[in-house]
Design an enzyme around this catalytic site. Structure first.
Site, mmCIF file in Angstrom:
data_model
loop_
_atom_site.group_PDB
_atom_site.id
_atom_site.type_symbol
_atom_site.label_atom_id
_atom_site.label_comp_id
_atom_site.label_asym_id
_atom_site.label_seq_id
_atom_site.Cartn_x
_atom_site.Cartn_y
_atom_site.Cartn_z
ATOM 1 N NE ARG A 178 9.272 0.758 -14.016
ATOM 2 C CZ ARG A 178 8.623 1.505 -13.115
ATOM 3 N NH1 ARG A 178 9.172 2.620 -12.666
ATOM 4 N NH2 ARG A 178 7.454 1.156 -12.652
ATOM 5 N NE ARG A 212 3.128 5.132 -12.597
ATOM 6 C CZ ARG A 212 2.408 4.058 -12.816
ATOM 7 N NH1 ARG A 212 2.974 2.879 -12.919
ATOM 8 N NH2 ARG A 212 1.098 4.136 -12.953
ATOM 9 C CB ILE A 213 9.865 2.789 -8.293
ATOM 10 C CG1 ILE A 213 9.113 2.118 -7.149
ATOM 11 C CG2 ILE A 213 11.370 2.749 -8.069
ATOM 12 C CD1 ILE A 213 9.152 2.881 -5.848
ATOM 13 C CG ASP A 229 17.922 4.995 -2.902
ATOM 14 O OD1 ASP A 229 16.795 4.462 -3.028
ATOM 15 O OD2 ASP A 229 18.771 4.621 -2.061
ATOM 16 C CG HIS A 278 6.943 5.647 3.382
ATOM 17 N ND1 HIS A 278 6.247 5.088 2.333
ATOM 18 C CD2 HIS A 278 6.962 4.699 4.357
ATOM 19 C CE1 HIS A 278 5.874 3.867 2.648
ATOM 20 N NE2 HIS A 278 6.288 3.598 3.873
ATOM 21 N N GLY A 300 -3.311 14.550 -3.108
ATOM 22 C CA GLY A 300 -2.438 15.702 -2.894
ATOM 23 C C GLY A 300 -2.783 16.528 -1.666
ATOM 24 C CG ASN A 358 0.864 14.906 2.878
ATOM 25 O OD1 ASN A 358 0.044 15.135 3.754
ATOM 26 N ND2 ASN A 358 1.550 13.781 2.826
HETATM 27 C C1 GAR Z 1 0.899 10.178 1.931
HETATM 28 O O1 GAR Z 1 0.601 9.675 3.212
HETATM 29 C C2 GAR Z 1 2.254 9.720 1.450
HETATM 30 O O2 GAR Z 1 3.175 9.558 2.474
HETATM 31 C C3 GAR Z 1 1.924 8.372 0.858
HETATM 32 O O3 GAR Z 1 0.765 8.613 0.148
HETATM 33 C C4 GAR Z 1 -0.025 9.592 0.853
HETATM 34 C C5 GAR Z 1 -0.463 10.624 -0.163
HETATM 35 O O4 GAR Z 1 -1.465 11.442 0.350
HETATM 36 N N1 GAR Z 1 3.035 7.909 0.038
HETATM 37 C C6 GAR Z 1 3.437 6.647 0.002
HETATM 38 O O5 GAR Z 1 2.839 5.723 0.562
HETATM 39 C C7 GAR Z 1 4.703 6.396 -0.791
HETATM 40 N N2 GAR Z 1 5.203 5.091 -0.583
HETATM 41 P P1 GAR Z 1 -1.926 12.766 -0.412
HETATM 42 O O6 GAR Z 1 -2.001 12.456 -1.916
HETATM 43 O O7 GAR Z 1 -3.284 13.063 0.147
HETATM 44 O O8 GAR Z 1 -0.942 13.852 -0.104
#
Ligand code: GAR
Length: 187
Positions: free
Chosen positions: A64, A90-91, A140, A108, A11, A13
């Site tokens: 799911r 997770r999708i 989506d 992403h 987390g 971000n």
């Molecule tokens: C981020 O870079 C995010 O874009 C990626 O996981 C990381 C999470 O970092 N997400 C994906 O790859 C989704 N396909 P964080 O938990 O340190 O914020």
């Protein structure tokens, strides 16, 4: 603007969003932070910041569809304007997307539609691209698909490892996510 943030991991971000809100730079209320598994640092840091948290543990559901419905309900309780998938690995299925149609935002670490999936940084590095980056998009029910809101390019440097490249992408990703959330809040 109320948001619910979904995480699966550290987390970092999300922390940038928490900090921007605390600094008065982002007019957003983080109504809650949810995870798909127990013991994530994302939930720990959210609780430390005084935010409401919830876990809908994928492994505790028989199917799911049941997990998806439980996640949808756990999010809906907080009546968010937007749901933000920030490292949520997770999708979600069509029923979740229907509930938050056009209001589910994902980040992403690649320039979609290139390199979707759980290893966007590793895959870009393995392919040998010279420029990659990050994407914020309306998600989506596909794997990192849906209308793109904004992207930032990040150059791949000689000698980059997955870790060094992901580190620089995350710097760009945090800025981009905060900018997009600010734009949505003002819209
Ligand atoms: C981020 O870079 C995010 O874009 C990626 O996981 C990381 C999470 O970092 N997400 C994906 O790859 C989704 N396909 P964080 O938990 O340190 O914020």
């Amino acid at each position: 603007m109320r948001i619910v943030v979904l995480v699966s991991g550290t987390g970092s971000n999300l922390q940038a969003v928490i900090d921007a809100v605390a600094a008065g730079e982002l007019a957003v209320e983080i109504a809650a932070v949810g995870a798909d598994r127990p013991g994530t640092f994302g939930i720990e840091r959210s609780a430390a910041a005084g935010l409401e948290t919830f876990e809908v543990n994928f492994k505790e559901y028989a199917s799911r569809a049941e997990w998806d419905a439980a996640l949808r309900d756990a999010v809906a309780v907080h009546q968010p304007d937007y749901v933000v998938s920030s490292g949520f690995m997770r999708i979600v299925s069509a029923s979740f997307i229907e509930a938050f149609n056009g209001r589910y935002v994902n980040t992403h670490p690649a320039l979609l539609p290139s390199f979707p999936g759980a290893h966007g940084v590793r895959d870009a590095l393995a392919y040998g691209v010279k420029v990659t980056g990050c994407t914020v998009h309306f998600a989506d029910a596909g794997v990192d698909t849906g209308p793109i809101i904004a992207q930032t390019p990040v150059p791949v440097l000689d000698g980059d490892t997955e870790e060094s490249l992901h580190g620089r992408i995350k710097v760009a990703e945090r800025e981009l996510l905060i900018k997009v959330l600010g734009d949505l809040a003002r819209a």
